[in-house]
Scaffold this active site. Structure first.
Site, PDB file in Angstrom:
ATOM      1  N   ASP A 221       0.985  -1.157   0.414  1.00 16.52           N
ATOM      2  CA  ASP A 221      -0.011  -0.138   0.181  1.00 16.52           C
ATOM      3  C   ASP A 221       0.456   1.338   0.269  1.00 16.52           C
ATOM      4  O   ASP A 221       1.652   0.977   0.411  1.00 16.52           O
ATOM      5  CB  ASP A 221      -0.950   0.032   1.452  1.00 16.52           C
ATOM      6  CG  ASP A 221      -1.953  -1.296   1.010  1.00 16.52           C
ATOM      7  OD1 ASP A 221      -1.982  -1.754  -0.142  1.00 16.52           O
ATOM      8  OD2 ASP A 221      -2.750  -1.040   2.269  1.00 16.52           O
ATOM      9  N   ASP A 222      -0.011   2.087  -0.593  1.00 18.63           N
ATOM     10  CA  ASP A 222       0.931   3.193  -0.021  1.00 18.63           C
ATOM     11  C   ASP A 222       1.709   4.284  -1.085  1.00 18.63           C
ATOM     12  O   ASP A 222       3.151   4.461  -0.732  1.00 18.63           O
ATOM     13  CB  ASP A 222       0.609   4.272   1.359  1.00 18.63           C
ATOM     14  CG  ASP A 222       0.150   3.802   1.720  1.00 18.63           C
ATOM     15  OD1 ASP A 222      -0.772   3.507   1.856  1.00 18.63           O
ATOM     16  OD2 ASP A 222       0.546   4.102   3.160  1.00 18.63           O
ATOM     17  N   HIS A 272      -5.691   3.386  -5.108  1.00 18.93           N
ATOM     18  CA  HIS A 272      -5.876   3.352  -3.346  1.00 18.93           C
ATOM     19  C   HIS A 272      -5.982   4.955  -2.740  1.00 18.93           C
ATOM     20  O   HIS A 272      -6.132   5.950  -1.937  1.00 18.93           O
ATOM     21  CB  HIS A 272      -4.392   3.310  -3.078  1.00 18.93           C
ATOM     22  CG  HIS A 272      -4.212   2.943  -1.799  1.00 18.93           C
ATOM     23  ND1 HIS A 272      -5.475   1.773  -0.777  1.00 18.93           N
ATOM     24  CD2 HIS A 272      -3.614   3.091  -0.173  1.00 18.93           C
ATOM     25  CE1 HIS A 272      -4.949   2.355   0.345  1.00 18.93           C
ATOM     26  NE2 HIS A 272      -3.772   2.595   1.055  1.00 18.93           N
ATOM     27  N   HIS A 276      -5.870   9.393  -0.324  1.00 17.79           N
ATOM     28  CA  HIS A 276      -5.461   8.262   0.490  1.00 17.79           C
ATOM     29  C   HIS A 276      -6.173   9.279   2.059  1.00 17.79           C
ATOM     30  O   HIS A 276      -6.242   9.269   3.017  1.00 17.79           O
ATOM     31  CB  HIS A 276      -4.278   8.607   1.270  1.00 17.79           C
ATOM     32  CG  HIS A 276      -3.390   7.002   2.343  1.00 17.79           C
ATOM     33  ND1 HIS A 276      -3.902   7.320   3.236  1.00 17.79           N
ATOM     34  CD2 HIS A 276      -3.463   5.866   2.370  1.00 17.79           C
ATOM     35  CE1 HIS A 276      -3.406   6.132   3.729  1.00 17.79           C
ATOM     36  NE2 HIS A 276      -3.136   5.752   3.243  1.00 17.79           N
ATOM     37  N   HIS A 366       3.874  -2.442   2.945  1.00 19.83           N
ATOM     38  CA  HIS A 366       3.512  -0.832   2.564  1.00 19.83           C
ATOM     39  C   HIS A 366       4.906  -0.957   2.254  1.00 19.83           C
ATOM     40  O   HIS A 366       6.225  -1.521   2.552  1.00 19.83           O
ATOM     41  CB  HIS A 366       3.594   0.162   3.554  1.00 19.83           C
ATOM     42  CG  HIS A 366       2.370  -0.472   4.853  1.00 19.83           C
ATOM     43  ND1 HIS A 366       2.239  -1.170   5.171  1.00 19.83           N
ATOM     44  CD2 HIS A 366       0.801   0.588   4.121  1.00 19.83           C
ATOM     45  CE1 HIS A 366       1.097  -1.401   5.824  1.00 19.83           C
ATOM     46  NE2 HIS A 366       0.099  -0.192   5.254  1.00 19.83           N
TER      47      HIS A 366
END
Length: 398
Positions: A221-222, A272, A276, A366
């Protein structure tokens, strides 16, 4: 009376206790700052380079390695009166040259330049310039910049127009949480229970892969972070492993060359959101804008349609799922979270991963977590030793 009930994916088969009415949280406008691992331990202080001579505006040049290569990231902050294309580019080039002088063994130097007055960290207002110079391009990048052919430079269309600052929010990722009415909660519990038992996509949702196959999906993620992401890609290349990266739109906007690197390496990607931002408390129009703008950006950068979506913070609702489905997105959750984002220690991340390894598992990591980066080679080794093959999440959809 409408109630808000929260369902943890780790308690799918338990009976939900009655919840007292809870106030609806205020709507958070888009523009949250990407959280930076605030968890169980403080994030480690990264080593820095000292540039000689000093370069105006360079606040720090951090260095990080993955056991094979080291990458440097220079953060440059300019006062508003000094933000111009010529000034920004000149300082970026000087930062690259200074970093390579300070550490000739670097594999890559990346630069992120912001307005000093509105800088809020990665995920806040967009930079005014980003530049990436791998060692292989060091001798030629200046002439390519002069010829306007260098493909690892990004600037906004109008550098001198400031972007409004974002709203800071330092929230860790957590287990998937459903927000909705009691009836919606019951429906979601049934869907999740069936998905855990059978695996595969149900109603546009993927909670788990095939429970009989010796495969686990690796997801991050991210993405992308200008210091960590090149190191993650390098490790995966060395391990001959492929993953699914869930991309924050504004990060992709500022670092488009990393998105191209990812696709060229054969990895999957997903949406995503652009900022965010936690979606359940936004309006339908805001939710759609977060997803659609990111879809359009990623398709423009990669030439490929976006197939997957993961809600930030694991927070979702029936409205969020319906809008994602209407945009052709499969919502991907996870079965196992080693907690790399909370800085529990590399050994803890590795132990959690090994303990929860299971057929059809979907692993949450991540690309901006130092413990996750350090643990990644051992995680992949542990999976191989137990007879598992690491695959992208898309392998569970086919």
């Amino acid at each position: 009376m409408r109630r808000i009930l929260l369902l943890s994916a780790a308690m799918l088969l338990s009976t939900a206790a009655a919840q007292p009415p809870a106030p609806v949280p205020p709507v958070t406008p888009p523009g949250q700052v990407q959280p930076l691992a605030p968890g169980t331990r403080a994030a480690p202080t990264l080593p820095t380079l000292t540039l000689t001579p000093a370069i105006p505006g360079v606040r720090k040049v951090e260095v990080l390695g993955n056991g094979f290569i080291e990458v440097a990231h220079a953060l440059v902050l300019l006062p508003a009166g000094e933000v111009s294309p010529q000034r920004a580019l000149a300082l970026a080039v000087q930062s690259v040259q200074g970093a390579y002088r300070a550490d000739p063994q670097l594999a890559e130097v990346d630069v992120s330049m912001y307005r000093a007055e509105t800088y809020r960290g990665l995920g806040g207002p967009l930079p005014v310039l980003t530049l990436s110079v791998p060692r292989a391009r060091l001798r030629t990048f200046q002439s390519e910049l002069t010829a306007d052919t260098y493909d690892r430079l990004w600037t906004p269309e109008n550098m001198e127009l400031p972007e409004p600052p974002g709203t800071p929010a330092h929230e860790p990722e957590r287990l998937p949480v459903f927000v909705g009415t009691p009836a919606e909660l019951q429906k979601q519990r049934l869907e999740q229970s069936l998905a855990q038992a059978r695996g595969g996509v149900r109603g546009g949702l993927l909670f788990k892969g095939n429970p009989t196959g010796r495969q686990v999906a690796l997801t991050f993620d991210d993405v992308p972070h200008p210091l960590y992401f090149p190191l993650v890609l390098d490790l995966l290349r060395r391990e001959q492993a492929r993953a699914t990266f869930f991309i924050i739109g504004r990060n992709a906007e500022a670092y488009p060359y990393f998105i191209r690197d990812m696709v060229q390496a054969g990895h999957e990607f997903g949406n995503h959101t652009y900022h965010h931002v936690r979606l359940p408390h936004l309006t339908d129009a805001q939710i759609r804008a977060e997803l659609q703008s990111t879809n359009e950006l990623l398709t423009r950068l990669t030439g490929e349609p976006v197939r997957f979506f993961r809600p930030p913070g694991g927070e979702y609702s029936e409205r969020v799922l319906n809008i994602a489905r209407s945009l052709g997105l499969t919502t991907v959750f996870w079965t196992d979270d080693p907690g790399d984002f909370q800085n529990p220690g590399v050994e803890t991340v590795e132990a959690r991963f090994a303990r929860h390894l299971r057929p059809g598992g979907i692993i949450l990591l991540h690309d901006n977590a130092p413990d996750g980066l350090a643990a990644l080679p051992d995680l992949l080794k542990a999976a191989r030793e137990k007879g598992y093959r690491a695959v992208p999440a898309g392998a569970f959809v086919r």
